[in-house]
Design a protein around this motif. Structure first.
Motif, PDB file in Angstrom:
ATOM      1  N   ARG A 201       0.943  -1.241  -0.021  1.00  0.00           N
ATOM      2  CA  ARG A 201       0.159  -0.037  -0.013  1.00  0.00           C
ATOM      3  C   ARG A 201       0.816   1.155   0.042  1.00  0.00           C
ATOM      4  N   VAL A 202       2.060   1.108   0.773  1.00  0.00           N
ATOM      5  CA  VAL A 202       2.911   2.457   0.752  1.00  0.00           C
ATOM      6  C   VAL A 202       3.367   2.554  -0.581  1.00  0.00           C
ATOM      7  N   LEU A 203       3.779   1.622  -1.218  1.00  0.00           N
ATOM      8  CA  LEU A 203       4.406   1.742  -2.388  1.00  0.00           C
ATOM      9  C   LEU A 203       3.352   2.186  -3.605  1.00  0.00           C
ATOM     10  N   GLU A 204       2.360   1.619  -3.477  1.00  0.00           N
ATOM     11  CA  GLU A 204       1.119   2.069  -4.413  1.00  0.00           C
ATOM     12  C   GLU A 204       0.963   3.700  -4.144  1.00  0.00           C
ATOM     13  N   GLU A 205       1.008   4.189  -2.969  1.00  0.00           N
ATOM     14  CA  GLU A 205       0.716   5.530  -2.720  1.00  0.00           C
ATOM     15  C   GLU A 205       1.978   6.463  -3.314  1.00  0.00           C
ATOM     16  N   ALA A 206       2.918   5.797  -3.524  1.00  0.00           N
ATOM     17  CA  ALA A 206       4.211   6.538  -3.905  1.00  0.00           C
ATOM     18  C   ALA A 206       4.422   6.516  -5.256  1.00  0.00           C
ATOM     19  N   ILE A 207       3.562   5.700  -5.856  1.00  0.00           N
ATOM     20  CA  ILE A 207       3.952   5.705  -7.271  1.00  0.00           C
ATOM     21  C   ILE A 207       3.816   7.215  -8.180  1.00  0.00           C
ATOM     22  N   PRO A 208       2.953   8.085  -7.936  1.00  0.00           N
ATOM     23  CA  PRO A 208       2.825   9.472  -8.547  1.00  0.00           C
ATOM     24  C   PRO A 208       4.180  10.016  -8.347  1.00  0.00           C
ATOM     25  N   TYR A 209       4.852   9.687  -7.293  1.00  0.00           N
ATOM     26  CA  TYR A 209       6.129  10.492  -6.940  1.00  0.00           C
ATOM     27  C   TYR A 209       7.555   9.857  -7.343  1.00  0.00           C
ATOM     28  N   PHE A 210       7.587   8.449  -7.790  1.00  0.00           N
ATOM     29  CA  PHE A 210       8.762   8.030  -8.146  1.00  0.00           C
ATOM     30  C   PHE A 210       9.445   8.705  -9.205  1.00  0.00           C
ATOM     31  N   HIS A 211       8.764   9.323  -9.983  1.00  0.00           N
ATOM     32  CA  HIS A 211       9.671  10.182 -11.274  1.00  0.00           C
ATOM     33  C   HIS A 211      10.474  11.187 -10.630  1.00  0.00           C
ATOM     34  N   PHE A 212      10.414  11.501  -9.149  1.00  0.00           N
ATOM     35  CA  PHE A 212      11.398  12.496  -8.625  1.00  0.00           C
ATOM     36  C   PHE A 212      12.557  11.930  -8.078  1.00  0.00           C
ATOM     37  N   TYR A 213      12.599  10.346  -8.091  1.00  0.00           N
ATOM     38  CA  TYR A 213      13.758   9.489  -7.612  1.00  0.00           C
ATOM     39  C   TYR A 213      14.832   9.386  -8.867  1.00  0.00           C
ATOM     40  N   PRO A 214      15.988   9.838  -8.406  1.00  0.00           N
ATOM     41  CA  PRO A 214      17.029   9.983  -9.556  1.00  0.00           C
ATOM     42  C   PRO A 214      17.209   8.512 -10.040  1.00  0.00           C
ATOM     43  N   TYR A 215      16.986   7.362  -9.286  1.00  0.00           N
ATOM     44  CA  TYR A 215      17.332   6.029  -9.835  1.00  0.00           C
ATOM     45  C   TYR A 215      16.051   5.423 -10.284  1.00  0.00           C
ATOM     46  N   SER A 216      15.041   6.022 -10.688  1.00  0.00           N
ATOM     47  CA  SER A 216      13.783   5.445 -10.781  1.00  0.00           C
ATOM     48  C   SER A 216      13.455   4.302 -11.743  1.00  0.00           C
ATOM     49  N   GLN A 217      14.733   4.249 -12.703  1.00  0.00           N
ATOM     50  CA  GLN A 217      14.448   3.369 -13.791  1.00  0.00           C
ATOM     51  C   GLN A 217      15.101   2.130 -13.403  1.00  0.00           C
ATOM     52  N   LYS A 218      15.758   2.196 -12.092  1.00  0.00           N
ATOM     53  CA  LYS A 218      16.199   0.726 -11.404  1.00  0.00           C
ATOM     54  C   LYS A 218      15.226   0.162 -10.451  1.00  0.00           C
ATOM     55  N   LEU A 219      13.859   0.804 -10.072  1.00  0.00           N
ATOM     56  CA  LEU A 219      12.970   0.289  -9.361  1.00  0.00           C
ATOM     57  C   LEU A 219      12.271  -0.991 -10.215  1.00  0.00           C
ATOM     58  N   PRO A 220      11.637  -1.844  -9.375  1.00  0.00           N
ATOM     59  CA  PRO A 220      11.122  -3.009  -9.840  1.00  0.00           C
ATOM     60  C   PRO A 220      10.190  -2.400 -10.883  1.00  0.00           C
ATOM     61  N   ALA A 221      10.016  -3.063 -11.950  1.00  0.00           N
ATOM     62  CA  ALA A 221       9.385  -2.648 -13.362  1.00  0.00           C
ATOM     63  C   ALA A 221       7.941  -2.043 -12.824  1.00  0.00           C
ATOM     64  N   ARG A 222       7.247  -2.461 -11.812  1.00  0.00           N
ATOM     65  CA  ARG A 222       5.746  -1.854 -11.948  1.00  0.00           C
ATOM     66  C   ARG A 222       5.783  -0.439 -11.296  1.00  0.00           C
ATOM     67  N   PHE A 223       6.977  -0.043 -10.619  1.00  0.00           N
ATOM     68  CA  PHE A 223       7.183   1.216 -10.209  1.00  0.00           C
ATOM     69  C   PHE A 223       7.971   2.334 -10.889  1.00  0.00           C
ATOM     70  N   ARG A 224       8.593   1.627 -11.835  1.00  0.00           N
ATOM     71  CA  ARG A 224       9.250   2.307 -13.019  1.00  0.00           C
ATOM     72  C   ARG A 224       8.480   3.479 -13.697  1.00  0.00           C
ATOM     73  N   PRO A 225       8.707   4.745 -13.554  1.00  0.00           N
ATOM     74  CA  PRO A 225       7.783   5.725 -14.485  1.00  0.00           C
ATOM     75  C   PRO A 225       8.167   5.721 -15.831  1.00  0.00           C
ATOM     76  N   GLU A 226       7.373   5.909 -16.799  1.00  0.00           N
ATOM     77  CA  GLU A 226       7.169   5.734 -18.067  1.00  0.00           C
ATOM     78  C   GLU A 226       8.407   6.784 -18.457  1.00  0.00           C
ATOM     79  N   GLN A 227       9.245   6.307 -19.395  1.00  0.00           N
ATOM     80  CA  GLN A 227      10.386   7.552 -19.715  1.00  0.00           C
ATOM     81  C   GLN A 227       9.686   8.528 -20.875  1.00  0.00           C
ATOM     82  N   PRO A 228       9.782   9.436 -20.955  1.00  0.00           N
ATOM     83  CA  PRO A 228       9.316  10.461 -21.838  1.00  0.00           C
ATOM     84  C   PRO A 228       9.719  10.032 -23.182  1.00  0.00           C
ATOM     85  N   HIS A 229       8.842  10.143 -24.202  1.00  0.00           N
ATOM     86  CA  HIS A 229       9.041   9.870 -25.581  1.00  0.00           C
ATOM     87  C   HIS A 229       9.877  10.675 -26.198  1.00  0.00           C
ATOM     88  N   ALA A 230      10.955  10.406 -27.042  1.00  0.00           N
ATOM     89  CA  ALA A 230      11.841  11.449 -27.715  1.00  0.00           C
ATOM     90  C   ALA A 230      11.164  12.198 -28.782  1.00  0.00           C
TER      91      ALA A 230
END
Ligand SMILES: N[C@@H](CCC(=O)N[C@@H](CS)C(=O)NCC(=O)O)C(=O)O
Length: 230
Positions: A201-230
């Motif tokens: 539940r804690v992680l679910e509630e953090a999803i909208p904020y994970f893009h602020f984490y500098p290593y967000s692309q290393k998070l488990p797949a379901r928490f990884r923010p989508e990368q902006p398209h080029a």
């Protein structure tokens, strides 16, 4: 509402206390702290001039409680629920406090040091301090693997305050120094923590904020923010 938690949904030490609250279904109000906002920061400093959070305010008992381990012990004493977070036996309680300290000091702290380093301008970074922090994480992982043995949770068969400390610490640390393939118990323990409904539940509630984490692309797949398209 008697209890107010001053916190931020991305902050690992806040996760530690949120797990404790969710484990016991303790009602509380959340007050989000935004350190970049002067007014919000001032509201935290008025409660705890050290400026670290979370901080718990208990209006019913007119108490202000800082420091996550103290907050969890306070909740355990004044607002107990179905999941006791400190054992009654004094020797068992010492073991829980030791592992709680262990995760705060030797997993959270080096993890925070590495994250703080990447947030600095390049010329202010300190590769030696980062290497030391990474080495400390590797030592800590080895000790956790040993401590787990056949245990389900870090101090035995029941989830305790030490596991509340472990979950967010390992969640972020693993993105910086991955677990060794040989550390099977640590990996299984980490999975148990991820599967625990309170932490999920804690992680679910953090999803909208994970893009602020500098290593967000290393998070488990379901928490990884989508990368902006080029
Ligand atoms: N020893 C403190 C550590 C709390 C802590 O470091 N919190 C972080 C957020 S995860 C924080 O306040 N960071 C802001 C800062 O250091 O200025 C505790 O257990 O409560």
């Amino acid at each position: 509402m008697s209890l107010i938690l001053y916190q931020h949904p991305l902050a690992s030490f806040c996760h530690k206390v949120l797990i404790a609250l969710y484990e016991n279904g303790t009602p509380f109000e959340s007050q989000i702290i935004d350190l970049a906002n002067e007014e919000s920061r001032a509201s935290l400093l008025r409660l705890w001039p050290i400026g670290k959070f979370p901080v718990l305010r208990d209006e019913a008992l007119d108490s202000t409680i800082p420091e996550t381990s103290i907050i969890i012990e306070y909740l355990d004493r004044h607002y107990p629920g179905p999941t006791p977070l400190l054992p009654l036996d004094p020797t068992d309680a010492l073991c829980v406090r030791l592992w709680d300290r262990f995760f705060d000091l030797y997993v959270q702290e080096p993890m925070q040091a590495i994250v703080a380093d990447i947030r600095r301008p390049e010329e202010e970074r300190d590769p030696r301090a980062v290497a030391q922090a990474q080495a400390l994480l590797r030592t800590a992982y080895g000790m956790i693997e040993q401590q787990l043995g056949e245990k389900r949770w870090i101090a035995g068969d029941a989830l305790t305050m030490a596991d509340c400390a472990a979950a967010p610490a390992l969640f972020y640390a693993e993105t910086l120094v991955p677990f060794d393939d040989q550390q099977v118990r640590l990996q299984q323990y980490y999975q148990r923590l991820l599967d625990r409904p309170s932490f999920a539940r804690v992680l679910e509630e953090a999803i909208p904020y994970f893009h602020f984490y500098p290593y967000s692309q290393k998070l488990p797949a379901r928490f990884r923010p989508e990368q902006p398209h080029a």
